[in-house]
Design a protein around this motif. Structure first.
Motif, PDB file in Angstrom:
ATOM      1  N   LEU A  53       0.833  -1.202   0.000  1.00 18.77           N
ATOM      2  CA  LEU A  53       0.000   0.000   0.000  1.00 18.77           C
ATOM      3  C   LEU A  53       0.869   1.254   0.000  1.00 18.77           C
ATOM      4  O   LEU A  53       0.601   2.208  -0.733  1.00 18.77           O
ATOM      5  CB  LEU A  53      -0.939  -0.008   1.212  1.00 18.77           C
ATOM      6  CG  LEU A  53      -2.054   1.020   1.191  1.00 18.77           C
ATOM      7  CD1 LEU A  53      -3.090   0.679   0.124  1.00 18.77           C
ATOM      8  CD2 LEU A  53      -2.726   1.099   2.559  1.00 18.77           C
ATOM      9  N   SER A  54       1.918   1.225   0.787  1.00 20.23           N
ATOM     10  CA  SER A  54       2.860   2.347   0.838  1.00 20.23           C
ATOM     11  C   SER A  54       3.558   2.545  -0.513  1.00 20.23           C
ATOM     12  O   SER A  54       3.717   3.670  -0.990  1.00 20.23           O
ATOM     13  CB  SER A  54       3.897   2.094   1.937  1.00 20.23           C
ATOM     14  OG  SER A  54       4.861   3.089   1.960  1.00 20.23           O
ATOM     15  N   THR A  55       3.948   1.459  -1.142  1.00 18.22           N
ATOM     16  CA  THR A  55       4.589   1.529  -2.458  1.00 18.22           C
ATOM     17  C   THR A  55       3.627   2.114  -3.491  1.00 18.22           C
ATOM     18  O   THR A  55       4.039   2.897  -4.354  1.00 18.22           O
ATOM     19  CB  THR A  55       5.089   0.142  -2.895  1.00 18.22           C
ATOM     20  OG1 THR A  55       6.001  -0.354  -1.904  1.00 18.22           O
ATOM     21  CG2 THR A  55       5.777   0.191  -4.241  1.00 18.22           C
ATOM     22  N   MET A  56       2.360   1.744  -3.389  1.00 19.46           N
ATOM     23  CA  MET A  56       1.361   2.313  -4.307  1.00 19.46           C
ATOM     24  C   MET A  56       1.321   3.831  -4.165  1.00 19.46           C
ATOM     25  O   MET A  56       1.267   4.546  -5.167  1.00 19.46           O
ATOM     26  CB  MET A  56      -0.030   1.733  -4.031  1.00 19.46           C
ATOM     27  CG  MET A  56      -0.207   0.309  -4.478  1.00 19.46           C
ATOM     28  SD  MET A  56      -1.847  -0.335  -4.073  1.00 19.46           S
ATOM     29  CE  MET A  56      -2.823   0.426  -5.400  1.00 19.46           C
ATOM     30  N   ALA A  57       1.364   4.309  -2.930  1.00 18.66           N
ATOM     31  CA  ALA A  57       1.342   5.753  -2.696  1.00 18.66           C
ATOM     32  C   ALA A  57       2.599   6.408  -3.272  1.00 18.66           C
ATOM     33  O   ALA A  57       2.516   7.451  -3.932  1.00 18.66           O
ATOM     34  CB  ALA A  57       1.223   6.041  -1.199  1.00 18.66           C
ATOM     35  N   GLN A  58       3.751   5.794  -3.066  1.00 18.86           N
ATOM     36  CA  GLN A  58       5.009   6.334  -3.589  1.00 18.86           C
ATOM     37  C   GLN A  58       4.988   6.420  -5.113  1.00 18.86           C
ATOM     38  O   GLN A  58       5.515   7.363  -5.700  1.00 18.86           O
ATOM     39  CB  GLN A  58       6.189   5.473  -3.148  1.00 18.86           C
ATOM     40  CG  GLN A  58       6.484   5.539  -1.677  1.00 18.86           C
ATOM     41  CD  GLN A  58       7.449   4.452  -1.232  1.00 18.86           C
ATOM     42  OE1 GLN A  58       7.911   3.632  -2.029  1.00 18.86           O
ATOM     43  NE2 GLN A  58       7.749   4.435   0.057  1.00 18.86           N
ATOM     44  N   ARG A  59       4.374   5.432  -5.742  1.00 18.96           N
ATOM     45  CA  ARG A  59       4.312   5.393  -7.204  1.00 18.96           C
ATOM     46  C   ARG A  59       3.094   6.131  -7.757  1.00 18.96           C
ATOM     47  O   ARG A  59       2.851   6.108  -8.961  1.00 18.96           O
ATOM     48  CB  ARG A  59       4.286   3.948  -7.694  1.00 18.96           C
ATOM     49  CG  ARG A  59       5.573   3.222  -7.400  1.00 18.96           C
ATOM     50  CD  ARG A  59       5.495   1.795  -7.848  1.00 18.96           C
ATOM     51  NE  ARG A  59       6.733   1.113  -7.513  1.00 18.96           N
ATOM     52  CZ  ARG A  59       7.321   0.232  -8.273  1.00 18.96           C
ATOM     53  NH1 ARG A  59       6.790  -0.098  -9.427  1.00 18.96           N
ATOM     54  NH2 ARG A  59       8.431  -0.345  -7.896  1.00 18.96           N
ATOM     55  N   GLU A  60       2.325   6.723  -6.850  1.00 16.24           N
ATOM     56  CA  GLU A  60       1.118   7.475  -7.208  1.00 16.24           C
ATOM     57  C   GLU A  60       0.111   6.626  -7.979  1.00 16.24           C
ATOM     58  O   GLU A  60      -0.512   7.074  -8.931  1.00 16.24           O
ATOM     59  CB  GLU A  60       1.482   8.752  -7.968  1.00 16.24           C
ATOM     60  CG  GLU A  60       2.330   9.697  -7.118  1.00 16.24           C
ATOM     61  CD  GLU A  60       2.721  10.970  -7.853  1.00 16.24           C
ATOM     62  OE1 GLU A  60       2.401  11.123  -9.052  1.00 16.24           O
ATOM     63  OE2 GLU A  60       3.355  11.827  -7.205  1.00 16.24           O
ATOM     64  N   ILE A  61      -0.028   5.390  -7.529  1.00 18.00           N
ATOM     65  CA  ILE A  61      -1.042   4.494  -8.089  1.00 18.00           C
ATOM     66  C   ILE A  61      -2.275   4.629  -7.217  1.00 18.00           C
ATOM     67  O   ILE A  61      -2.212   4.417  -5.998  1.00 18.00           O
ATOM     68  CB  ILE A  61      -0.549   3.038  -8.133  1.00 18.00           C
ATOM     69  CG1 ILE A  61       0.666   2.932  -9.064  1.00 18.00           C
ATOM     70  CG2 ILE A  61      -1.668   2.093  -8.552  1.00 18.00           C
ATOM     71  CD1 ILE A  61       1.361   1.597  -9.039  1.00 18.00           C
ATOM     72  N   GLU A  62      -3.370   4.986  -7.829  1.00 20.58           N
ATOM     73  CA  GLU A  62      -4.600   5.216  -7.078  1.00 20.58           C
ATOM     74  C   GLU A  62      -5.125   3.918  -6.471  1.00 20.58           C
ATOM     75  O   GLU A  62      -5.167   2.881  -7.125  1.00 20.58           O
ATOM     76  CB  GLU A  62      -5.664   5.819  -8.004  1.00 20.58           C
ATOM     77  CG  GLU A  62      -6.790   6.459  -7.240  1.00 20.58           C
ATOM     78  CD  GLU A  62      -7.629   7.342  -8.134  1.00 20.58           C
ATOM     79  OE1 GLU A  62      -8.853   7.342  -7.916  1.00 20.58           O
ATOM     80  OE2 GLU A  62      -7.065   8.009  -9.026  1.00 20.58           O
TER      81      GLU A  62
END
Length: 184
Positions: A53-62
């Motif tokens: 979930l954190s990686t998604m935020a870093q990669r700006e994946i909604e």
């Protein structure tokens, strides 16, 4: 393919496949991350689910409702109700609507962690959102009340099952019987 590995009980292969995406021209997206998070949920890897979930935020994946629900469920399987509640708050902050699965996962998390009052509060929030509880939701609330030695409340919820025209299952009956045993 990742889901097939998960269903076959080979979560490590599924995770290697997820990592292999970086070596291709394919891009990570909400589906690949949510699949990986669901695998983490299935195999009790709640910390890894939070990392995804954190990686998604870093990669700006909604992130969507399914993503959050899967992470909340993973936190529940790891007995991390505080993290699950934080994620639920984040959903509202990011204007991601919770659905019945989200609420059920959150109530189940509270039940597993013996947080019966929080389970009741979440159930009332769900009712205010006009979502209708299902058997899974009722079972989690009844079990949460039973674990909190709130037998009368558990039985009140069991009677609500019939009133709401939800079909009780074996778990519903067992939870209600256990609540009776607790109350003596």
């Amino acid at each position: 393919m990742m889901s097939a590995y998960e269903k076959g009980g080979e979560w490590q292969k599924a995770m290697r496949m997820f990592d292999a995406i970086a070596q291709t021209n394919l891009e990570y997206n909400v589906v690949t991350f949510t699949t990986a998070i669901s695998i983490c949920d299935t195999y009790g890897k709640w910390e890894q689910a939070l990392q995804f979930l954190s990686t998604m935020a870093q990669r700006e994946i909604e992130k969507d409702t399914v993503t959050y629900s899967a992470v909340i469920s993973a936190c529940g399987n790891g007995s991390r109700w505080e993290h699950a509640l934080e994620l639920f708050s984040l959903m509202a902050e990011h204007e991601v609507l919770a659905n019945l699965i989200t609420y059920s996962a959150l109530i189940s998390t509270c039940e597993k962690c013996s947080e019966w009052e929080k389970a009741l509060h979440i159930f009332s929030m769900m009712a205010q959102s006009e979502l209708k509880p299902n058997t899974i939701t009722f079972n989690a609330v009844i079990s949460a009340c039973k674990k909190g030695n709130e037998s009368q409340t558990a039985l009140e919820f069991f009677s609500m099952v019939a009133q709401s025209k939800v079909e009780p299952d074996t778990i519903s009956f067992n939870a209600a019987i256990s609540a009776c045993e607790v109350s003596g």
